[in-house]
Design a protein around this motif. Structure first.
Motif, short mmCIF file in Angstrom:
data_model
loop_
_atom_site.label_atom_id
_atom_site.label_comp_id
_atom_site.label_asym_id
_atom_site.label_seq_id
_atom_site.Cartn_x
_atom_site.Cartn_y
_atom_site.Cartn_z
N THR A 1 -5.43 6.28 -1.87
CA THR A 1 -4.13 5.71 -1.79
C THR A 1 -4.30 4.41 -2.98
O THR A 1 -4.99 4.25 -3.72
CB THR A 1 -4.30 4.75 -0.49
OG1 THR A 1 -5.29 3.76 -0.60
CG2 THR A 1 -4.25 5.65 0.68
N ARG B 1 0.79 -1.20 0.26
CA ARG B 1 0.11 0.08 0.13
C ARG B 1 0.69 1.17 -0.15
O ARG B 1 1.76 1.27 0.68
CB ARG B 1 -0.98 0.02 1.12
CG ARG B 1 -1.96 -1.09 1.10
CD ARG B 1 -2.99 -0.75 2.18
NE ARG B 1 -4.27 -1.38 1.98
CZ ARG B 1 -5.44 -0.92 1.31
NH1 ARG B 1 -5.41 0.22 0.93
NH2 ARG B 1 -6.45 -1.61 1.04
N GLN C 1 -4.90 3.18 -8.13
CA GLN C 1 -5.45 3.92 -7.21
C GLN C 1 -6.95 3.38 -6.66
O GLN C 1 -7.68 3.27 -7.35
CB GLN C 1 -5.48 5.22 -7.84
CG GLN C 1 -6.15 6.54 -6.69
CD GLN C 1 -5.97 7.66 -7.47
OE1 GLN C 1 -6.42 7.87 -8.60
NE2 GLN C 1 -5.83 8.59 -6.93
N SER D 1 0.77 5.83 -0.05
CA SER D 1 0.12 6.99 0.13
C SER D 1 0.93 7.94 -0.52
O SER D 1 1.99 8.15 -0.20
CB SER D 1 -0.14 7.30 1.35
OG SER D 1 -0.89 8.53 1.54
N GLU E 1 1.76 12.09 -1.81
CA GLU E 1 1.58 13.39 -1.43
C GLU E 1 2.58 14.28 -2.53
O GLU E 1 3.64 13.94 -2.92
CB GLU E 1 1.96 13.85 -0.19
CG GLU E 1 1.16 13.12 0.69
CD GLU E 1 1.59 13.44 2.12
OE1 GLU E 1 2.58 14.29 2.46
OE2 GLU E 1 1.07 12.75 3.10
#
Length: 150
Positions: free
Chosen positions: A107, A68, A102, A70, A72
Motif C-alpha cells: 500500500t 493511505r 510504497q 491501495s 490495483e
C-alpha cells in the motif's frame, strides 16, 4: 415626496456599495492560468488512456494527518512513489500536492495536509509510468474513496 427622492438615493447608495465590493475583493473563481490548465489537460489525456488500458483503480482513505492508498491494475511493476494532487474547486492557493511512498505491504501512505471534511478533485498519477486516475469526492475521515481512469 419621500418615495420619489428615496428610491434614487437608495439606488446610488446600493450602487456605490456594489462598486466598492467589486473593486476590493478578489475574483477567486477565475483561474489566471486557464490556458495552461487546458493545454496540460489535453496533453495528459494519454495518461488517462494508459490507466484505462491497464485497468488501474485505487481505494483511498484519509485521516486527519494521513492518506493511505491501495492500488490495483494490470501493471508489470508497481511504482515506488505516487503523486497526489488535491485540487480545491475554486481557490488555487488551497491546492495541495502529496507524495505517497510504497510500504512493505504494497500500500501507499503519505501525510495529509488538508482539513477534513473537504470537497476536492483527487488526481493520483505516476510520473515514472505515465498514468493518472481521478475522482471528485467529498473527503471525510475514514471514508473509502474509489479512484479510476476517466
Amino acid at each position: 415626496m419621500l418615495i420619489v427622492i428615496g428610491i434614487p438615493i437608495l439606488a446610488v447608495i446600493w450602487g456605490s456599495i456594489m462598486l466598492t465590493t467589486a473593486l476590493k475583493t478578489k475574483d477567486s473563481l477565475v483561474s489566471d492560468s486557464y490556458y495552461k490548465d487546458g493545454v496540460s489537460y489535453t496533453e495528459n489525456q494519454s495518461w488517462d488512456d494508459k490507466a484505462r488500458s491497464h485497468k488501474i483503480t485505487a481505494t483511498a482513505t484519509f485521516t486527519a494527518d494521513e492518506m493511505r492508498l491501495s492500488l490495483e491494475g494490470l501493471l508489470d511493476e508497481y511504482p515506488n512513489t505516487l503523486q497526489v494532487q488535491l485540487v480545491h474547486p475554486t481557490l488555487e492557493d488551497r491546492d495541495v500536492t502529496l507524495l505517497l511512498q510504497q510500504l512493505a505491504d504494497g500500500t501507499y501512505a503519505g501525510v495529509n495536509d488538508i482539513e477534513l471534511p473537504s470537497r476536492r478533485r483527487i488526481w493520483v498519477d505516476s510520473p515514472e509510468q505515465g498514468w493518472r486516475i481521478r475522482a471528485y469526492p467529498l473527503i471525510e475521515a475514514g471514508e473509502v474513496i474509489v479512484l479510476k481512469a476517466q
